[in-house]
Design a protein around this motif. Sequence first.
Motif, PDB file in Angstrom:
ATOM      1  N   ILE A 264       0.482  13.487  -2.605  1.00  0.00           N
ATOM      2  CA  ILE A 264       1.289  12.470  -3.277  1.00  0.00           C
ATOM      3  C   ILE A 264       1.069  11.133  -2.569  1.00  0.00           C
ATOM      4  CG2 ILE A 264       3.637  11.706  -3.829  1.00  0.00           C
ATOM      5  CD1 ILE A 264       4.496  14.677  -3.674  1.00  0.00           C
ATOM      6  N   LEU A 265       0.871  10.100  -3.355  1.00  0.00           N
ATOM      7  CA  LEU A 265       0.921   8.738  -2.842  1.00  0.00           C
ATOM      8  C   LEU A 265       2.263   8.171  -3.271  1.00  0.00           C
ATOM      9  CD1 LEU A 265      -2.647   7.431  -3.707  1.00  0.00           C
ATOM     10  CD2 LEU A 265      -1.743   7.989  -1.456  1.00  0.00           C
TER      11      LEU A 265
ATOM     12  N   GLU B  70       0.837  -1.203   0.000  1.00  0.00           N
ATOM     13  CA  GLU B  70       0.000   0.000   0.000  1.00  0.00           C
ATOM     14  C   GLU B  70       0.872   1.254   0.000  1.00  0.00           C
ATOM     15  OE1 GLU B  70      -3.490   1.946   2.737  1.00  0.00           O
ATOM     16  OE2 GLU B  70      -3.125  -0.200   2.842  1.00  0.00           O
ATOM     17  N   MET B  71       0.468   2.220  -0.800  1.00  0.00           N
ATOM     18  CA  MET B  71       1.241   3.457  -0.911  1.00  0.00           C
ATOM     19  C   MET B  71       0.964   4.366   0.283  1.00  0.00           C
ATOM     20  SD  MET B  71       1.015   4.153  -4.999  1.00  0.00           S
ATOM     21  CE  MET B  71       2.511   5.152  -5.091  1.00  0.00           C
TER      22      MET B  71
ATOM     23  N   ALA C 156       8.351   4.879  -6.051  1.00  0.00           N
ATOM     24  CA  ALA C 156       7.215   5.031  -6.956  1.00  0.00           C
ATOM     25  C   ALA C 156       6.260   6.045  -6.354  1.00  0.00           C
ATOM     26  CB  ALA C 156       6.514   3.692  -7.136  1.00  0.00           C
ATOM     27  N   SER C 157       5.734   6.946  -7.186  1.00  0.00           N
ATOM     28  CA  SER C 157       4.808   7.946  -6.653  1.00  0.00           C
ATOM     29  C   SER C 157       3.784   8.363  -7.691  1.00  0.00           C
ATOM     30  CB  SER C 157       5.577   9.176  -6.147  1.00  0.00           C
ATOM     31  OG  SER C 157       6.302   9.787  -7.193  1.00  0.00           O
TER      32      SER C 157
ATOM     33  N   ARG D 220      -8.016   1.544  -1.818  1.00  0.00           N
ATOM     34  CA  ARG D 220      -6.580   1.681  -1.623  1.00  0.00           C
ATOM     35  C   ARG D 220      -5.847   1.874  -2.950  1.00  0.00           C
ATOM     36  NH1 ARG D 220      -7.717   2.274   3.174  1.00  0.00           N
ATOM     37  NH2 ARG D 220      -7.345   0.751   4.788  1.00  0.00           N
ATOM     38  N   THR D 221      -4.627   2.404  -2.856  1.00  0.00           N
ATOM     39  CA  THR D 221      -3.717   2.488  -3.998  1.00  0.00           C
ATOM     40  C   THR D 221      -2.458   1.706  -3.631  1.00  0.00           C
ATOM     41  OG1 THR D 221      -4.559   4.697  -4.521  1.00  0.00           O
ATOM     42  CG2 THR D 221      -2.509   4.039  -5.579  1.00  0.00           C
TER      43      THR D 221
END
Length: 187
Positions: free
Chosen positions: A74-75, A29-30, A88-89, A155-156
């Motif tokens: 930002i994630l 999960e980010m 990673a974003s 979720r991302t």
Amino acid sequence: MKKILSILSVLAGTAFIPSAAHAQTTGDEMQFLRIGKPGAEQVPVFAHWKDRIAVLNKQSMVPLKPGQNGVNDILWKEFKDGDSTVIASVLFDTGQGGCDMGANSSSSTQSWAADCPAKVVTITPDGQRSVRTGRACYQWFPVKSFDDPAEPDERTYAFYDAAKRTVTFRVTAKGKFARPCNREVRL
């Protein structure tokens, strides 16, 4: 047993079922970064988006004080690959060229912003950086968004496959993977 396998086969073709190679866990999960909060600039991923954040700050509908950032978020997720780091974003970008906000409204069942800017930055032990860009979805309900509890099934995720040298971005909605949000960035 054959009937169960047949049903699963049909579901795999129509539902949002992840493949075994890309099964997400809570570890995938980010993380959520609200760039308008004090101290956000200290988080390493902020620097990856610094130029775009400056543009968004200039376009802000709300007047900003010097040094203050707008409401964009930002994630992000960090991975280790030997001595290198892969970050990673996805930027929740409401400006021109940013996320596709079209389908999201109070009457929409879509709970994500589509086609948002994404970056994968690889940092080697000697400090060299390589940047790959792409597009990814941004789940509207990230962890602790707007200081409210997160929706449990929205979720991302980011998954790093070191063998394939790819990062796969994914989003869940109502507990299932949203197929249009499976995006891959090659390193």
